[in-house]
Design a protein around this motif. Sequence first.
Motif, PDB file in Angstrom:
ATOM      1  N   HIS A  56       7.995  -9.584 -14.766  1.00 24.91           N
ATOM      2  CA  HIS A  56       6.690  -7.706 -14.534  1.00 24.91           C
ATOM      3  C   HIS A  56       6.149  -8.394 -14.032  1.00 24.91           C
ATOM      4  O   HIS A  56       5.733  -7.859 -12.883  1.00 24.91           O
ATOM      5  CB  HIS A  56       6.290  -7.958 -16.613  1.00 24.91           C
ATOM      6  CG  HIS A  56       5.099  -6.585 -16.201  1.00 24.91           C
ATOM      7  ND1 HIS A  56       3.978  -7.155 -16.012  1.00 24.91           N
ATOM      8  CD2 HIS A  56       5.290  -5.192 -16.620  1.00 24.91           C
ATOM      9  CE1 HIS A  56       3.154  -6.174 -16.492  1.00 24.91           C
ATOM     10  NE2 HIS A  56       4.616  -4.572 -16.319  1.00 24.91           N
ATOM     11  N   MET A  60       4.461  -6.803 -10.382  1.00 23.83           N
ATOM     12  CA  MET A  60       3.531  -5.370 -11.354  1.00 23.83           C
ATOM     13  C   MET A  60       2.339  -5.851 -10.465  1.00 23.83           C
ATOM     14  O   MET A  60       1.419  -5.294 -10.338  1.00 23.83           O
ATOM     15  CB  MET A  60       3.354  -4.709 -11.986  1.00 23.83           C
ATOM     16  CG  MET A  60       5.246  -4.720 -12.623  1.00 23.83           C
ATOM     17  SD  MET A  60       5.243  -2.875 -11.501  1.00 23.83           S
ATOM     18  CE  MET A  60       4.309  -1.536 -11.912  1.00 23.83           C
ATOM     19  N   GLU A  61       1.223  -7.622 -10.047  1.00 26.72           N
ATOM     20  CA  GLU A  61       0.720  -7.390  -9.900  1.00 26.72           C
ATOM     21  C   GLU A  61      -0.059  -8.523  -8.803  1.00 26.72           C
ATOM     22  O   GLU A  61      -0.763  -9.053  -8.153  1.00 26.72           O
ATOM     23  CB  GLU A  61       0.185  -8.614 -11.108  1.00 26.72           C
ATOM     24  CG  GLU A  61      -0.016  -8.484 -12.598  1.00 26.72           C
ATOM     25  CD  GLU A  61      -0.969  -7.440 -12.674  1.00 26.72           C
ATOM     26  OE1 GLU A  61      -2.355  -7.072 -12.505  1.00 26.72           O
ATOM     27  OE2 GLU A  61      -0.432  -6.046 -13.511  1.00 26.72           O
ATOM     28  N   LYS A  68      -1.182  -0.403  -6.262  1.00 24.80           N
ATOM     29  CA  LYS A  68      -0.668  -0.511  -8.639  1.00 24.80           C
ATOM     30  C   LYS A  68      -0.449   0.641  -8.631  1.00 24.80           C
ATOM     31  O   LYS A  68       0.475   0.671  -9.361  1.00 24.80           O
ATOM     32  CB  LYS A  68      -2.099  -1.488  -8.814  1.00 24.80           C
ATOM     33  CG  LYS A  68      -1.999  -3.260  -8.495  1.00 24.80           C
ATOM     34  CD  LYS A  68      -2.527  -3.684  -9.606  1.00 24.80           C
ATOM     35  CE  LYS A  68      -2.784  -5.133  -9.062  1.00 24.80           C
ATOM     36  NZ  LYS A  68      -3.762  -6.122  -9.430  1.00 24.80           N
ATOM     37  N   ARG A  71       3.318   1.766  -7.869  1.00 20.38           N
ATOM     38  CA  ARG A  71       4.429   0.992  -8.607  1.00 20.38           C
ATOM     39  C   ARG A  71       4.316   1.146  -9.890  1.00 20.38           C
ATOM     40  O   ARG A  71       5.246   1.429 -10.440  1.00 20.38           O
ATOM     41  CB  ARG A  71       3.811  -0.676  -8.709  1.00 20.38           C
ATOM     42  CG  ARG A  71       3.594  -1.046  -7.980  1.00 20.38           C
ATOM     43  CD  ARG A  71       3.369  -2.439  -7.695  1.00 20.38           C
ATOM     44  NE  ARG A  71       1.847  -2.742  -6.609  1.00 20.38           N
ATOM     45  CZ  ARG A  71       2.057  -3.943  -6.276  1.00 20.38           C
ATOM     46  NH1 ARG A  71       1.889  -5.848  -7.109  1.00 20.38           N
ATOM     47  NH2 ARG A  71       1.110  -4.022  -6.135  1.00 20.38           N
ATOM     48  N   GLU A  72       3.012   1.904 -10.519  1.00 20.21           N
ATOM     49  CA  GLU A  72       3.183   2.441 -12.353  1.00 20.21           C
ATOM     50  C   GLU A  72       4.127   4.335 -11.990  1.00 20.21           C
ATOM     51  O   GLU A  72       3.888   4.371 -12.821  1.00 20.21           O
ATOM     52  CB  GLU A  72       1.819   3.003 -12.522  1.00 20.21           C
ATOM     53  CG  GLU A  72       0.907   1.946 -12.609  1.00 20.21           C
ATOM     54  CD  GLU A  72       1.634   0.699 -14.478  1.00 20.21           C
ATOM     55  OE1 GLU A  72       2.529   1.128 -14.624  1.00 20.21           O
ATOM     56  OE2 GLU A  72       0.875  -1.042 -13.703  1.00 20.21           O
ATOM     57  N   VAL A  75       7.307   3.571 -12.366  1.00 22.06           N
ATOM     58  CA  VAL A  75       7.406   3.259 -14.080  1.00 22.06           C
ATOM     59  C   VAL A  75       7.817   4.736 -14.554  1.00 22.06           C
ATOM     60  O   VAL A  75       8.450   4.872 -15.172  1.00 22.06           O
ATOM     61  CB  VAL A  75       6.665   2.305 -14.631  1.00 22.06           C
ATOM     62  CG1 VAL A  75       7.030   2.135 -15.789  1.00 22.06           C
ATOM     63  CG2 VAL A  75       6.827   1.504 -14.255  1.00 22.06           C
ATOM     64  N   HIS A  91       2.224   3.630 -19.062  1.00 25.85           N
ATOM     65  CA  HIS A  91       2.444   3.201 -18.122  1.00 25.85           C
ATOM     66  C   HIS A  91       1.673   4.303 -17.372  1.00 25.85           C
ATOM     67  O   HIS A  91       0.913   4.372 -16.800  1.00 25.85           O
ATOM     68  CB  HIS A  91       3.933   2.895 -17.418  1.00 25.85           C
ATOM     69  CG  HIS A  91       3.702   1.196 -17.844  1.00 25.85           C
ATOM     70  ND1 HIS A  91       3.471   0.428 -16.728  1.00 25.85           N
ATOM     71  CD2 HIS A  91       4.909   1.277 -18.746  1.00 25.85           C
ATOM     72  CE1 HIS A  91       3.785  -0.805 -17.028  1.00 25.85           C
ATOM     73  NE2 HIS A  91       5.208  -0.413 -18.343  1.00 25.85           N
ATOM     74  N   ILE A 162      11.449  -2.760  -9.276  1.00 24.44           N
ATOM     75  CA  ILE A 162      10.789  -1.799 -10.407  1.00 24.44           C
ATOM     76  C   ILE A 162      11.989  -1.483 -11.102  1.00 24.44           C
ATOM     77  O   ILE A 162      11.791  -1.086 -11.842  1.00 24.44           O
ATOM     78  CB  ILE A 162       9.134  -1.587  -9.375  1.00 24.44           C
ATOM     79  CG1 ILE A 162       8.424  -2.846  -9.411  1.00 24.44           C
ATOM     80  CG2 ILE A 162       8.400  -0.800 -10.575  1.00 24.44           C
ATOM     81  CD1 ILE A 162       7.351  -1.943  -8.465  1.00 24.44           C
TER      82      ILE A 162
END
Length: 192
Positions: A56, A60-61, A68, A71-72, A75, A91, A162
């Motif tokens: 994760h 994600m980081e 960022k 990426r969310e 999700v 999320h 992802i």
Amino acid sequence: MTQPAPKRFPTPAIDALPDDIRTRLLGVQEKSGFVPNVFLTLAYRPDEFRAFFAYHDALMEKDSGLTKAEREMIVVATSSANQCQYCVIAHGAILRIRAKNPQISDQIAANYRKADITPRQRAMLDFAMKVSAEAQLVSEADFVGLAGHGFSDDDIWDIAAISAFFALSNRMANVTAMRPNDEFYLMGRLPK
């Protein structure tokens, strides 16, 4: 109204967890004010908890061609398609905060094709959904189309990874009847 399934897999007590996991949970609690249920649920299997969160965090980081918030978005869109209440809500809250937009996660969860996003983000989510639902159909045309929106091969890998990772997460959240913490529902909706 349908009631949530009974808790089949017990949530371990935080003070009974291995030191590294307990430290992580307490750090998250200190930062956010609560421990998200995903941490508590997955702590049932400590080795898998460590592997899950290592991957994760790697996805994600890190710094990459995806923000960022983007990426969310991946999700939220794929979790909605996979009918994962936990990930859409949790999320979605993170997306609202990272995008500084109180409507974006609801728009993406309901129908990302109608959301207020850029054509680049739409192409990203189209590909993420394809990976999530029918990865066997991914072809060179997908790579060409994404490159036309400025995505590098590493960015495309990230979109796919992802999508794939959260397919695992969505399925485990559904199997374990994981419920979103109440705190997630209001996060990022009103200006501070």
